[in-house]
Scaffold this motif. Structure first.
Motif, PDB file in Angstrom:
ATOM      1  N   UNK A 280      -4.749  26.583  17.958  1.00 54.56           N
ATOM      2  CA  UNK A 280      -5.811  25.719  17.368  1.00 54.56           C
ATOM      3  C   UNK A 280      -5.005  24.359  16.721  1.00 54.56           C
TER       4      UNK A 280
ATOM      5  N   UNK B   2      -1.561  21.536   9.221  1.00 49.70           N
ATOM      6  CA  UNK B   2      -0.627  20.979  10.575  1.00 49.70           C
ATOM      7  C   UNK B   2       0.898  20.870  10.424  1.00 49.70           C
ATOM      8  N   UNK B   3       1.294  20.279   9.442  1.00 48.59           N
ATOM      9  CA  UNK B   3       2.734  19.839   9.472  1.00 48.59           C
ATOM     10  C   UNK B   3       3.662  20.394   8.309  1.00 48.59           C
ATOM     11  N   UNK B   4       4.701  20.441   8.737  1.00 42.50           N
ATOM     12  CA  UNK B   4       5.553  20.683   7.705  1.00 42.50           C
ATOM     13  C   UNK B   4       6.280  19.755   7.447  1.00 42.50           C
TER      14      UNK B   4
ATOM     15  N   UNK C 291      11.292  19.466  15.008  1.00 40.45           N
ATOM     16  CA  UNK C 291      11.264  20.604  14.532  1.00 40.45           C
ATOM     17  C   UNK C 291       9.818  21.003  14.399  1.00 40.45           C
TER      18      UNK C 291
ATOM     19  N   UNK D 297       7.857  24.258  16.388  1.00 37.48           N
ATOM     20  CA  UNK D 297       7.676  25.444  15.204  1.00 37.48           C
ATOM     21  C   UNK D 297       6.789  26.660  15.958  1.00 37.48           C
ATOM     22  N   UNK D 298       5.967  26.264  16.753  1.00 39.30           N
ATOM     23  CA  UNK D 298       4.901  27.665  17.067  1.00 39.30           C
ATOM     24  C   UNK D 298       5.271  27.947  18.314  1.00 39.30           C
TER      25      UNK D 298
ATOM     26  N   UNK E 246       9.164  28.711  18.994  1.00 38.78           N
ATOM     27  CA  UNK E 246      10.630  28.336  18.929  1.00 38.78           C
ATOM     28  C   UNK E 246      11.360  29.305  19.786  1.00 38.78           C
TER      29      UNK E 246
ATOM     30  N   UNK F  12      15.791  21.736  21.779  1.00 40.60           N
ATOM     31  CA  UNK F  12      14.600  21.458  20.809  1.00 40.60           C
ATOM     32  C   UNK F  12      14.638  19.804  20.768  1.00 40.60           C
TER      33      UNK F  12
ATOM     34  N   UNK G 136       2.727  19.962  18.729  1.00 38.64           N
ATOM     35  CA  UNK G 136       2.828  21.329  18.605  1.00 38.64           C
ATOM     36  C   UNK G 136       2.269  22.288  19.231  1.00 38.64           C
ATOM     37  N   UNK G 137       0.813  22.068  19.353  1.00 38.63           N
ATOM     38  CA  UNK G 137       0.018  23.170  19.892  1.00 38.63           C
ATOM     39  C   UNK G 137       0.164  23.003  21.573  1.00 38.63           C
TER      40      UNK G 137
END
Ligand SMILES: Nc1ncnc2c1ncn2[C@@H]1O[C@H](COP(=O)(O)OP(=O)(O)OP(=O)(O)O)[C@@H](O)[C@H]1O
Ligand SMILES: [Mg+2]
Lengths: 510, 325
Positions: free
Chosen positions: A346, A355-357, A364, A368-369, A371, A385, A422-423
């Motif tokens: 999602x 959504x974000x760090x 990074x 994240x989702x 690793x 990475x 990320x997704x």
């Protein structure tokens, strides 16, 4: 109407430059903002639009050059002081205090007190209710804002700004999360303010709406002036040419799906309102999705579109009922991890909160989702990475001033690209997208559409919620429409038109 | 223009190292007892317990939590280790007696600390008790358990082998310093290189986003609190060994020095930001300050005032800098 011919600019920006640790975000910007006019500022993601407005409104106090307000040099120490002097900004990134109510947020820093110096809640509540109804926002003024959807929060921000006595009202992408219906209401308010002589600065990536609301435009490109003029005397293509510095070649074309196998089926999905157990946020929604299909979901704000995605993704298992079949097999999704292991991803609507760090860099956040992809035995390989980060930065054309910059320092549109990255990096079977192109510029949008389309062609199933009907129409194979938590329309791409979708979205309450 | 900015950047980056050096220089001028080898090792040895505990505290704070129970867990773990070593354990009803070796006692003590830390994690994640409250409760519980276990009296006479841990030297360096160095090294690797470390930062940075990214928040938090408990236990073993005695009131107030070290080291109390090496510097600053104030014969009352002011100063400087950009 106010005559605007030989007016003095209310706000004059002269030779303004701004650097962040040595990297220039703005270079020698000049701009005149006139009272009783709507000035549009356009430019690609990262062009410097928000930065310029933050300078004008007292957020960034350290810059080169000069800004004058009614011929007086401004020297605001903070946004509050700017607001007191009539320069009010509605920020692109939402800035409400999550646990406070709508009323408290609207009046934050401008509270009404009674003759004993105590807060006059009744009066503030009443005034908030008035303005909310003017914005056709059907929420209780005492709702905490963290229970509102992004679009609703955006309207609350707007309401908040409207209470201030402004000479210059800056709106930084006010319509990025609200649908056409709400946009119309906003425009009527803007027009009203314009006749009162307020100068309005309007930033948006939705070029079409500028022709409806703006009088003149200013283009920024890579932190520099790149053109200005009257809206009446320009065209869509000219604006884009100025923004990007080249013609955008190859617009988007949807590929037709081959008849794929069903990948997910949702039956009688219900989502009970956690605040009011007799009320439904989603009621009896059913649909299916084939491999390679893109299903568009549209509806007005609060119609339950986001909740459909959240329900499938296992965010609120306690309040959700209904059956979900993945590849024909019934699957219990009790939490996010269940959803992820079922191959679902999602891209949430609120990049900042969901959504974000914010204090991590692009690489990074991208990994994240996923690793496990870049690590061995629990140890992260930073070279792998970085590679992953770079790969998606290229794919999405994400602009970063420097490699290790925290994502909170990226421009809004570029932040959005990181969330999408990320997704995509998890390589899901089913991709749920909630307003995926919120705040993304015209050029990058086309690239993202192409990417989504390519993923679908490779067999991914995609469900996309969007307020932008053209986007839905361009991308979707099939479209469902929600209104008041219920499914009120189902169209194939061929059948659907903006009018039909709008009509289904506006089906009245029973 | 940019050159001054550059200088400013380095000043900010190395502010704690600079502060440390300044302190050392000033102290060596003010008293000639400061800059001696003996005193240096003395300070290092004293600091090592705080370093070990503060590493755990850093991890907890990075997730956005706090652990007030470190001092009490230190006490019970030390007492259990001492008790096992000295008396073994008796199971009254079953008529069983277990004698313990040194290793058995060390493992036993560490397990007790780990378990109590894990229990903190459990109440925080499963029952959603705020970390402040959960660990505040544990502060009392573990202290009470220590009293029960020791009967309120110190357990002393624990043998030379055990004493080596807290007072021995190895390759010219005190054992506690070795232990803390190993702990620090492991924690640096954990935070910088591992998936778990990344998850810790992510959860502290934005728990909601971390959850939506499929991170197992509860599991990570439980592990982190368990690690904090285990490190408190190791601290307890060092303290007990150094004094050759498990004191019922050992570790009293240690949570404050530990939190101070973490905060001075630049870790944000709201989570997601900070480093282990920062904390080590923080612990050094506090340790050297303590030592210097004692050497200068400053009254204990003033010592407290000064320590408090230094903590404030450190955080204020930090805040001013982060505002700069
Ligand atoms: N605090 C900051 N530190 C470092 N760089 C920054 C900071 N704020 C903004 N920038 C950089 O300045 C540039 C301009 O950003 P800005 O937010 O003004 O873009 P924008 O035109 O508003 O883009 P968008 O359409 O995506 O919102 C970007 O490269 C951004 O990364
Ligand atoms: Mg912006």
């Amino acid at each position: 109407m106010v005559k605007t011919n030989n007016l003095q600019p209310v706000l004059d920006i002269r030779n303004v430059s701004k650097d962040f640790s040595g990297v220039y975000a703005l270079k020698n910007i000049n701009m005149h903002i006139f009272p009783g006019k709507v000035t549009a500022i356009i430019g690609e993601n990262g062009a410097g639009k928000s930065t310029l407005m933050k300078i004008v409104s007292g957020v960034h106090t350290d810059f080169e050059g000069e800004v004058t307000l009614n011929n007086e040099k401004i020297n605001f120490k903070n946004p509050k002081q700017a607001a007191e002097n009539g320069v009010v900004i509605i920020h692109q990134e939402l800035n409400l205090i999550p646990h406070l109510s709508v009323t408290e947020n609207v009046f934050l820093g401008q509270e009404i007190t009674n003759k004993f110096g105590l807060l006059d809640y009744r009066k503030m509540y009443k005034k908030t209710a008035e303005i909310l109804s003017k914005l056709k926002l059907e929420i209780n003024p005492s709702t905490p804002v963290n229970q509102l959807r992004v679009g609703q929060q955006q309207l609350v921000e707007i309401a908040r700004a409207l209470f201030m006595d402004s000479k210059v009202l800056i709106m930084d992408e006010p319509t990025s999360a609200i649908s056409d219906h709400e946009v119309e209401l906003l425009f009527s308010i803007i027009k009203e303010l314009r006749t009162k002589g307020v100068a309005i600065v309007y930033i948006s990536h939705k070029i079409n709406e500028l022709f409806e609301i703006a009088d003149s435009f200013e283009v920024l490109r890579d932190g520099k002036n790149a053109g200005s003029g009257e809206m009446k005397k320009t065209s869509h293509d000219d604006l884009i040419q100025m923004m990007v510095g080249r013609d955008i070649t190859g617009s988007f074309k949807k590929e037709q799906i081959t008849d794929g196998k069903e990948i997910i089926r949702v039956e009688n999905l219900c989502f009970i309102n956690p605040e009011n157990k007799t009320d439904f946020l989603v009621k009896d929604v059913s649909f299916n999705l084939k491999k390679g299909e893109i299903l568009g979901i549209c509806g007005l704000m609060g119609s339950g579109r986001t909740e459909v995605l959240e329900a499938i993704f296992g965010l609120f298992p306690k309040y959700v009922s209904g059956d979900i079949y993945i590849k024909g097999k019934k699957q219990k999704i009790k939490n996010v991890n269940d959803a992820i292991s079922a191959g679902i991803a999602l891209v949430p609507e609120d990049r900042k909160l969901q959504g974000l760090i914010l204090n991590m860099d692009v690489a990074k956040n991208t990994s994240l989702a996923n690793l496990s992809e870049v690590s061995n035995y629990g140890f992260i390989s930073s070279s792998k990475e970085k590679e992953l980060g770079l790969e998606f930065r290229k794919k999405l054309n994400t602009k970063v001033p420097s490699e290790n910059i925290e994502v909170q320092k990226l421009s809004g549109g570029n932040q959005q690209k990181v969330v999408i990255a990320k997704w995509l990096a998890t390589n899901p079977k089913i991709l749920l997208l909630d307003e995926p192109t919120r705040g993304i510029d015209v050029g990058a949008k086309t690239e993202i559409y192409n990417l989504i389309n390519k993923l679908a062609a490779q067999g991914m199933g995609i469900i996309m919620v969007s307020s932008e009907l053209p986007e839905i129409l361009a991308l979707s194979d099939n479209i469902i429409v929600l209104s008041e938590s219920k499914l009120t329309g189902r169209f194939t791409n061929k059948e659907a038109t903006e009018e039909k979708l709008m009509k289904a979205a506006l089906v009245e309450k029973e | 223009m940019t050159e001054t900015k550059q200088i400013k950047y380095y000043l900010i980056k190395f502010q704690s190292v600079i502060a440390l050096m300044l302190m050392c220089i000033v102290l060596s001028f003010m008293t000639d007892r400061f800059l001696t080898g003996e005193n240096a090792w003395n300070v290092m040895r004293q600091i090592s317990v705080n370093v070990v505990i503060s590493v755990g505290m850093t991890l907890v704070i990075l997730t956005g939590g706090i652990d007030l129970s470190v001092g009490s867990i230190l006490a019970i773990s030390g007492a259990v280790t001492a008790g096992m070593l000295k008396f073994g354990a008796e199971m009254p009803g079953l008529n069983i007696f277990l004698g313990f070796t040194l290793v058995g006692a060390l493992v036993g003590g560490t397990l007790v600390g780990t378990f109590l830390g894990w229990f903190n994690g459990l109440t925080i994640t499963k029952f959603k008790v705020p970390p402040f409250v959960a660990t505040l409760a544990m502060l009392t519980i573990a202290r009470g358990l220590t009293m029960l276990w020791t009967g309120g009296f110190p357990i002393t006479g624990l043998g030379d082998n055990f004493a080596f841990i807290g007072t021995g030297w190895f390759l010219g360096i005190p054992m506690p310093v070795w232990i803390s160095a190993v702990v620090v090294l492991a924690a640096v690797v954990l935070t910088k290189k591992t998936v778990l470390g990344r998850y810790i930062y992510a959860i502290g940075g934005n728990e909601k986003a971390a959850e939506l990214s499929g991170l197992k928040i509860k599991k990570v938090k439980m592990i982190v609190y368990a690690i904090a408990g285990a490190l408190s236990a190791i601290g307890g073993i060092i303290v007990t060994s150094r004094l050759d005695s498990a004191q019922p009131n050992a570790g009293f107030g240690f949570e404050l020095d530990s939190i101070a070290a973490v905060v001075i080291g630049g870790t944000s109390l709201s989570g997601g930001k900070g480093t282990i090496m920062g904390t080590v510097q923080g612990a050094l600053i506090i340790g050297i300050l303590n030592n210097g104030l004692v050497l200068l014969n400053v009254s204990p009352f003033w010592q407290q005032v000064i320590k408090g002011l230094v903590i404030l100063l450190a955080v204020v400087i930090e805040k001013l800098n982060s505002k700069e950009e």
